[in-house]
Design an enzyme around this catalytic site. Structure first.
Site, mmCIF file in Angstrom:
data_model
loop_
_atom_site.group_PDB
_atom_site.id
_atom_site.type_symbol
_atom_site.label_atom_id
_atom_site.label_comp_id
_atom_site.label_asym_id
_atom_site.label_seq_id
_atom_site.Cartn_x
_atom_site.Cartn_y
_atom_site.Cartn_z
ATOM 1 N N ASN A 11 10.544 -77.606 -71.032
ATOM 2 C CA ASN A 11 10.535 -79.063 -70.852
ATOM 3 C C ASN A 11 9.552 -79.725 -71.799
ATOM 4 O O ASN A 11 8.541 -79.113 -72.189
ATOM 5 C CB ASN A 11 10.103 -79.445 -69.425
ATOM 6 C CG ASN A 11 11.088 -79.036 -68.367
ATOM 7 O OD1 ASN A 11 12.295 -79.010 -68.607
ATOM 8 N ND2 ASN A 11 10.580 -78.725 -67.184
ATOM 9 N N ASN A 185 2.486 -69.998 -54.173
ATOM 10 C CA ASN A 185 1.280 -70.683 -53.733
ATOM 11 C C ASN A 185 1.337 -70.833 -52.210
ATOM 12 O O ASN A 185 2.287 -70.374 -51.554
ATOM 13 C CB ASN A 185 1.107 -72.030 -54.447
ATOM 14 C CG ASN A 185 2.239 -73.005 -54.163
ATOM 15 O OD1 ASN A 185 2.912 -72.946 -53.128
ATOM 16 N ND2 ASN A 185 2.465 -73.922 -55.099
ATOM 17 N N GLY A 220 -5.380 -71.407 -55.316
ATOM 18 C CA GLY A 220 -6.121 -72.403 -56.081
ATOM 19 C C GLY A 220 -7.493 -71.888 -56.462
ATOM 20 O O GLY A 220 -7.651 -70.743 -56.918
ATOM 21 N N GLY A 249 -0.727 -72.535 -62.518
ATOM 22 C CA GLY A 249 0.016 -71.464 -61.870
ATOM 23 C C GLY A 249 0.833 -70.649 -62.855
ATOM 24 O O GLY A 249 0.985 -69.431 -62.707
ATOM 25 N N ASP A 250 1.349 -71.317 -63.890
ATOM 26 C CA ASP A 250 2.106 -70.607 -64.914
ATOM 27 C C ASP A 250 1.196 -69.691 -65.728
ATOM 28 O O ASP A 250 1.586 -68.578 -66.091
ATOM 29 C CB ASP A 250 2.813 -71.596 -65.840
ATOM 30 C CG ASP A 250 3.857 -72.417 -65.097
ATOM 31 O OD1 ASP A 250 4.468 -71.883 -64.162
ATOM 32 O OD2 ASP A 250 4.045 -73.592 -65.450
#
Length: 293
Positions: A11, A185, A220, A249-250
């Protein structure tokens, strides 16, 4: 031979920072709009390549300027982009991101060409999959394509790392059974485990009981919880000042893939991934340069 093959989305991220997030029907002023490379698949590929892994990306982009932005970023990171397919007449996927003063974000994704990545594309890439140690999957491309990729990876003997985001209502049994690990998560773990009032160990156990070979719950700034056949392991977090959590997170998932491709145990891979995720939030954008704390 690739250490990591990422099959997923690419994206263009359109980001604006705000002093506070607007409420329903409210307008607030933000900073100038920035355009940068993103998408869960592309983020993971760029991070894995920057961490030194031999990395390839299988994705679809449009034939617009955003595609060039994304491809240039991947080449700069060191990703092999020969398997990125260009869809004529389509728009590249875009994500509209609002970043608050605490670094947390709100994201709306328009899939664009990502929605046109098909099981046939996976079939055509079987040799690439067979030449990869780890195949990383997410859910920003059609679910039938993800299932086809997981099946092809299993047949080829590649390890599947599945990050089921955006989180679905449920994961079908074959896809869940392919995950080694399933990376979720807390919100995703709660929803997919079916245990809304549980805690990370409870969610991880429930997900393994449902079929996942192993589970990593990201927490986190508190680190991660790992569960495999060796039992649960809590990996502590690293205190950093968060600038932008987009793509953290990636970065974590990519680091996990890199270490798993090198053959290290899951808990050890997660310790490295926590460091990489912490480093990612100290830099703006979804594909930051990574300087480990």
């Amino acid at each position: 031979m690739y250490d990591v093959l990422v099959i997923g989305s690419a994206n263009a991220d359109l980001t604006v920072r705000v002093a506070r997030r607007p409420g329903p029907g409210e307008t607030v002023h933000g900073t100038d709009l920035t355009e940068s490379p993103g998408g869960k698949g592309a983020n993971q590929a760029a991070a894995a390549a920057r961490l030194g892994a031999r990395t390839a990306l299988l994705a679809r982009v449009g034939d617009d300027a955003y595609a060039e932005l994304l491809l240039d970023a991947q080449r700069t990171a060191g990703t092999d982009v020969r398997h990125v397919l260009v869809e004529q007449g389509a728009r590249t996927g875009t994500a509209m991101i609002v970043v608050g003063p605490d670094g947390d974000n709100t994201i709306v994704v328009s899939p664009g060409a990502n929605a046109r990545l098909t099981p046939a594309d996976v079939t055509a890439a079987r040799e690439v999959i067979a030449a990869s140690a780890v195949v990383s999957l997410q859910l920003e491309v059609p679910p039938e394509t993800v299932r086809a990729a997981a099946g092809a990876a299993g047949e080829a003997g590649a390890r599947v790392v599945l990050n089921p985001s955006p989180v679905p209502d449920a994961l079908d049994a074959p896809l869940l059974a392919a995950a080694d690990p399933l990376v979720v998560n807390e919100h995703e773990a709660r929803q997919l485990s079916g245990v809304p009032d549980g805690d990370p160990p409870t969610w991880a156990r429930a997900l393994r009981e449902r079929g996942a070979r192993s589970v990593v719950v990201t927490l986190g700034g508190e680190g991660a919880l790992v569960l495999d056949a060796e039992g649960p392991v809590r990996v502590p977090g690293i205190a950093v000042e968060a600038v932008d959590t987009t793509g953290a997170g990636d970065a974590f998932t990519a680091a996990l893939c890199v270490r798993l491709a090198a053959g290290v145990p899951l808990a050890e891979a997660a310790r490295f991934a926590v460091r990489v995720g912490a480093a990612a939030v100290t830099r703006p954008g979804a594909q930051p340069e990574l300087t480990l704390p």
